[in-house]
Design an enzyme around this catalytic site. Structure first.
Site: not given
Ligand code: XMP
Ligand code: MG
Length: 183
Positions: A47-48, A103, A107, A135, A156-157, A163, A169
């Protein structure tokens, strides 16, 4: 929604609405130039990516189609494992298409590297990635990201689609959460 609506929940504002907007202007101009004369299908990852998709697509002069996927990444706690399950697949046949994945954040990069491989197996002309945030860990995985909004620290953001427990969100900016929210 703004900061006053989440009183005390945020430790810091990392990127303002204005900063996100002007970076999206630049990204859109670059995408317009790169895809000139080509067909373009934007694929948003639910959903992000909803905010990025809406704001980036409206800045493009290029006509686009849009489709959506929902995936869930199995992992322990907040770390993804790279084992991904498709919750909602595309409606679109990718053969011969130029696909640009939109996207919110990369992360570990594991989810996206799986997704790129999966989409490439469907016979598209090209598959590229545009992400609002990246990241530092993303550098460890072989995933080529063509368009990056901002490289951010390993914190974490929330906000702008991102979210914590399905909240925050609809903040128009990106912030970090105050420690008491996790407690
Ligand atoms: P990967 O596979 O790249 O995953 O590790 C990326 C997904 O992890 C979640 N994600 C976050 N969601 N704040 C969030 O709200 C963050 O700081 C964060 N870091 C990773 C997110 O769903 C992303 O698509
Ligand atoms: Mg995502």
């Amino acid at each position: 929604m703004d900061q006053s609506d989440v009183a005390g929940d945020l430790a810091d504002i990392l990127l303002t609405e204005e900063q996100l907007g002007s970076r999206l202007d630049e990204m859109a101009a670059q995408i317009d130039a790169d895809y000139a004369g080509k067909d373009l299908l934007l694929v948003g990852v639910l959903k992000g990516a909803v905010m990025v998709m809406a704001d980036l697509s409206r800045r493009l002069h290029h006509p686009v189609s849009m489709d959506w996927m929902a995936v869930s990444s199995y992992g322990s706690g907040t770390k993804s494992s790279g084992v991904v399950r498709i919750l909602k697949d595309l409606d679109t046949d990718l053969s011969g298409r130029n696909v640009l994945i939109a996207e919110d954040i990369i992360d570990s990069g594991l989810t996206l590297s799986w997704l790129v491989q999966n989409l490439r197996s469907r016979g598209p002309e090209s598959v590229e990635i545009a992400t609002m945030l990246r990241k530092p860990d993303a550098a460890k995985v072989e995933v080529d990201v063509k368009y990056v909004g901002f490289d951010i620290p390993n914190e974490f953001v929330v906000g702008y689609g991102l979210d914590y427990a399905e909240k925050y969100r609809n903040l128009p900016f990106i912030g970090t959460l105050a420690p008491h929210v996790y407690a």
